[in-house]
Design a protein around this motif. Structure first.
Motif, PDB file in Angstrom:
ATOM      1  N   ILE A  71      38.471  55.851  31.933  1.00 44.19           N
ATOM      2  CA  ILE A  71      37.013  55.884  31.832  1.00 44.19           C
ATOM      3  C   ILE A  71      36.583  56.420  30.472  1.00 44.19           C
ATOM      4  N   ALA A  72      37.242  57.482  30.013  1.00 39.59           N
ATOM      5  CA  ALA A  72      36.907  58.054  28.704  1.00 39.59           C
ATOM      6  C   ALA A  72      37.136  57.044  27.586  1.00 39.59           C
ATOM      7  N   ALA A  73      38.205  56.272  27.694  1.00 38.85           N
ATOM      8  CA  ALA A  73      38.478  55.238  26.693  1.00 38.85           C
ATOM      9  C   ALA A  73      37.450  54.113  26.783  1.00 38.85           C
ATOM     10  N   GLY A  78      34.546  51.510  24.221  1.00 40.21           N
ATOM     11  CA  GLY A  78      34.613  50.056  24.114  1.00 40.21           C
ATOM     12  C   GLY A  78      35.583  49.464  25.109  1.00 40.21           C
ATOM     13  N   ALA A  79      35.273  48.252  25.571  1.00 37.19           N
ATOM     14  CA  ALA A  79      36.098  47.593  26.590  1.00 37.19           C
ATOM     15  C   ALA A  79      37.534  47.399  26.122  1.00 37.19           C
ATOM     16  N   GLU A 128      39.589  50.389  26.777  1.00 33.54           N
ATOM     17  CA  GLU A 128      39.982  50.575  28.179  1.00 33.54           C
ATOM     18  C   GLU A 128      41.343  49.920  28.428  1.00 33.54           C
ATOM     19  N   GLU A 129      41.482  48.670  28.003  1.00 27.57           N
ATOM     20  CA  GLU A 129      42.748  47.973  28.209  1.00 27.57           C
ATOM     21  C   GLU A 129      43.873  48.623  27.422  1.00 27.57           C
ATOM     22  N   ALA A 130      43.564  49.053  26.203  1.00 33.07           N
ATOM     23  CA  ALA A 130      44.578  49.705  25.376  1.00 33.07           C
ATOM     24  C   ALA A 130      45.066  50.994  26.029  1.00 33.07           C
ATOM     25  N   GLY A 134      44.214  54.555  18.701  1.00 29.93           N
ATOM     26  CA  GLY A 134      43.147  54.346  17.744  1.00 29.93           C
ATOM     27  C   GLY A 134      41.772  54.802  18.191  1.00 29.93           C
ATOM     28  N   LEU A 135      41.704  55.561  19.280  1.00 33.18           N
ATOM     29  CA  LEU A 135      40.405  56.067  19.724  1.00 33.18           C
ATOM     30  C   LEU A 135      40.004  57.283  18.890  1.00 33.18           C
TER      31      LEU A 135
END
Length: 217
Positions: free
Chosen positions: A109-111, A115-116, A119-121, A151-152
């Protein structure tokens, strides 16, 4: 099971494929290659919504020996039954396992808030860390490391990971999962307005899944 579709887009007119999962679910790891191909092969107009099921709540208690053996047995079963799926059993020696997947769910959720694509990453980073790198995604410290590697924005991720609203959002997704009657992960449901159909999961081949989806359109 509820009759209303409880999605983040309640006014969506088209079909929606609902995917219920947990980033620390070993069967979801086994399903990952097929799931990626399902997503890329969906008919035009079919949207996707993912729900975190929250396999195991927060806990600081080390996993009992009996549960350790049970989960390792599941890993071995998956390796035998799903070609190409691998696990690094060093995890059980290098880490102190806890039956706690809520931290990893909050990390997704935080990721997502960055950006979407993140989330997948993050889902993949958690799975790879847990199953291949013998790292423990039940620990916030591990999750923060993974976010930075993916990369977040590390500081923003850490703030969101621990923000009370993130837990509220997770509990809402878990509530939706339970209202749909989902009892195991991964689970696929295809919705049409207020109606839905369960789509059988195939761990080896995306084509039966895509055929089942097409049959309901």
């Amino acid at each position: 099971m509820v009759k209303a579709v409880l999605t983040n887009r309640p006014n969506a007119a088209g079909p929606v494929l609902l995917y219920f999962h947990d980033p620390m679910c070993s069967w979801c790891w086994a399903f990952r290659p097929v799931w990626q191909r399902v997503k890329s092969g969906l008919p035009a107009g079919v949207e996707i919504e993912q729900f975190l099921g929250g396999l195991a709540p927060d806990s600081t208690v080390p996993m009992p020996a009996e549960m350790r053996e049970k989960i390792q047995g599941t890993w071995r079963t998956i390796e035998r039954s799903v070609p190409g799926t691998r696990f690094n059993f060093d995890f059980w020696e290098k880490c102190v396992p806890r039956r706690s997947t809520y931290p990893a769910c909050r990390a997704v959720i935080a990721a997502r808030r960055q950006g979407a694509d993140f989330e997948e990453a993050m889902i993949f980073a958690i799975q790879r860390a847990y199953y291949l790198q013998a790292r423990n995604p039940s620990n916030d410290s591990t999750l923060i490391e993974l976010a930075e590697e993916a990369g977040l924005d590390k500081d923003l991720f850490e703030a969101n990971l621990r923000h009370p609203d993130t837990q509220v959002e997770l509990l809402e997704e878990i509530r939706c999962t339970r209202e749909f009657g989902v009892r195991g992960f991964p689970t696929l449901l295809l919705s049409h307005g207020r109606e839905y159909s369960e789509i059988p999961v195939n761990y080896r081949d995306p084509e039966p899944i895509l055929a089942a989806i097409a049959a309901h359109l």
